[in-house]
Design a protein around this motif. Structure first.
Motif, PDB file in Angstrom:
ATOM      1  N   ARG A 180       0.853  -1.188   0.000  1.00  0.00           N
ATOM      2  CA  ARG A 180       0.000   0.000   0.000  1.00  0.00           C
ATOM      3  C   ARG A 180       0.890   1.239   0.000  1.00  0.00           C
ATOM      4  O   ARG A 180       1.971   1.232   0.591  1.00  0.00           O
ATOM      5  N   GLY A 181       0.431   2.289  -0.650  1.00  0.00           N
ATOM      6  CA  GLY A 181       1.233   3.510  -0.638  1.00  0.00           C
ATOM      7  C   GLY A 181       0.692   4.561  -1.573  1.00  0.00           C
ATOM      8  O   GLY A 181      -0.378   4.400  -2.176  1.00  0.00           O
ATOM      9  N   THR A 182       1.476   5.619  -1.705  1.00  0.00           N
ATOM     10  CA  THR A 182       1.129   6.725  -2.596  1.00  0.00           C
ATOM     11  C   THR A 182       2.070   6.713  -3.779  1.00  0.00           C
ATOM     12  O   THR A 182       3.290   6.668  -3.625  1.00  0.00           O
ATOM     13  N   SER A 183       1.511   6.720  -4.976  1.00  0.00           N
ATOM     14  CA  SER A 183       2.317   6.685  -6.184  1.00  0.00           C
ATOM     15  C   SER A 183       3.104   7.983  -6.351  1.00  0.00           C
ATOM     16  O   SER A 183       2.540   9.077  -6.259  1.00  0.00           O
ATOM     17  N   HIS A 240      -4.292  -8.564  -7.605  1.00  0.00           N
ATOM     18  CA  HIS A 240      -5.300  -7.507  -7.530  1.00  0.00           C
ATOM     19  C   HIS A 240      -4.596  -6.159  -7.383  1.00  0.00           C
ATOM     20  O   HIS A 240      -3.849  -5.950  -6.423  1.00  0.00           O
ATOM     21  N   ILE A 241      -4.833  -5.272  -8.342  1.00  0.00           N
ATOM     22  CA  ILE A 241      -4.226  -3.941  -8.333  1.00  0.00           C
ATOM     23  C   ILE A 241      -5.336  -2.887  -8.337  1.00  0.00           C
ATOM     24  O   ILE A 241      -6.223  -2.910  -9.196  1.00  0.00           O
ATOM     25  N   VAL A 242      -5.273  -1.987  -7.351  1.00  0.00           N
ATOM     26  CA  VAL A 242      -6.231  -0.890  -7.260  1.00  0.00           C
ATOM     27  C   VAL A 242      -5.453   0.416  -7.123  1.00  0.00           C
ATOM     28  O   VAL A 242      -4.521   0.508  -6.316  1.00  0.00           O
ATOM     29  N   ARG A 298      -8.046   2.614 -11.387  1.00  0.00           N
ATOM     30  CA  ARG A 298      -7.704   1.282 -11.896  1.00  0.00           C
ATOM     31  C   ARG A 298      -8.120   0.232 -10.884  1.00  0.00           C
ATOM     32  O   ARG A 298      -7.879   0.375  -9.688  1.00  0.00           O
ATOM     33  N   ASN A 299      -8.749  -0.828 -11.386  1.00  0.00           N
ATOM     34  CA  ASN A 299      -9.142  -1.944 -10.524  1.00  0.00           C
ATOM     35  C   ASN A 299      -9.047  -3.227 -11.353  1.00  0.00           C
ATOM     36  O   ASN A 299      -9.996  -3.649 -11.997  1.00  0.00           O
ATOM     37  N   ASP A 300      -7.862  -3.823 -11.328  1.00  0.00           N
ATOM     38  CA  ASP A 300      -7.582  -5.012 -12.132  1.00  0.00           C
ATOM     39  C   ASP A 300      -7.448  -6.235 -11.233  1.00  0.00           C
ATOM     40  O   ASP A 300      -6.714  -6.213 -10.237  1.00  0.00           O
TER      41      ASP A 300
END
Length: 275
Positions: free
Chosen positions: A113-116, A180-182, A190-192
């Protein structure tokens, strides 16, 4: 599982009533007559593994920031065998033939988890991986030594120790993974989610030993002809080949250690009837 035990109980009760009558089924068999007392047992097994390879796998998970664990898998066991006392003594010996299972399961997950730094949005990334080995086998217990202590006329405690040999004739190894990428950012959301499942049949598994030998250690309770038995089963032959090879955890300069081995480590709960 509850339906399985209920069905087994009904079958044993019907067998007792059809034979010498339910009243006689509540009387203990003549365990100390020197004659063979035959019995059938069926129940559930909780199948897992022991051995140094478990610690190696945990080290691999930890190095990759994965949270992983080993769990047991349920299975069935059905057996037929006999006990025969040494004369009039409560000490006895016996043999049995079983249809059983063995295997184990691992569950592992990785979460970030984090900030891009690129988009300034919030990112969430989770991966999971479940691996399951499940096989069916035939088991022979060529010798079991036990002791039955009778009390209150109709009841007996039963302690036993024996050896077994088994051979896997069917089964598979399953791997189930998810990714799972959000992410949420000013450029869009994005919700893959992707998943994948693969299976290798027992006959196609390279490096797995389909045979095993080990010990059975158990304790049981008899009420008349009816029995409940708890048995621990430990294999002595590694499930996979190559346990003595050296591996490196964490790249070329990482920790070096021996791979280690997996050994069958099962617990069985069975209901039985002597006839």
């Amino acid at each position: 599982m509850k339906k399985f035990f209920l069905l087994l109980s009904l079958i044993m009760t019907a067998t007792a009533m059809h034979g010498n009558g339910f009243g006689e089924a509540l009387e203990l068999p003549d365990f100390n007559s020197g004659k063979a007392v035959w019995m059938i047992r069926a129940g559930v097994g909780f199948n897992g593994v022991a051995g140094g390879a478990k610690e190696t796998q945990k080290a691999i998970w930890e190095n990759g920031s994965w949270d992983g664990s080993f769990t047991t898998i349920p299975g069935y066991v059905v057996s037929i065998g006999f006990n025969k006392s040494f004369g009039a003594h409560p000490l006895y010996w016996g043999m049995a033939l079983d249809l059983g299972m063995r295997g184990y399961k691992t569950n592992a997950e990785w979460i970030a988890r984090g900030t891009s730094q690129v988009t300034g949005g919030t990112d969430y990334h989770k991966k999971t991986k479940d691996e399951t080995l499940s096989t069916f086998n035939v088991q022979v217990s060529p010798i079991t030594i036990g002791y039955k202590y009778t009390f209150l006329e109709r009841m007996a405690a039963d302690i036993h120790l024996g050896a077994f040999a088994s051979y896997d004739f069917a089964g598979d190894y399953k791997v189930y993974t998810t990714d799972h990428i959000v992410s949420f950012s000013k450029y869009g959301n994005r919700n893959d989610f992707t998943e994948d499942e693969s299976k290798i049949k027992l006959g196609d598994m390279e490096g797995m030993r389909k045979y095993d030998v080990g010990i059975n250690l158990g304790i049981g309770y008899w009420f008349g002809h009816f029995n409940i038995d708890f048995t621990w089963q430990r294999g002595f032959i590694p499930i996979y080949e190559g346990g003595d090879k050296e591996i490196t955890i964490g790249g070329k300069k990482g920790q070096k250690r021996e791979q280690g081995n997996f050994f069958s480590n099962n617990f069985q709960l069975r209901l039985g009837y002597a006839f």
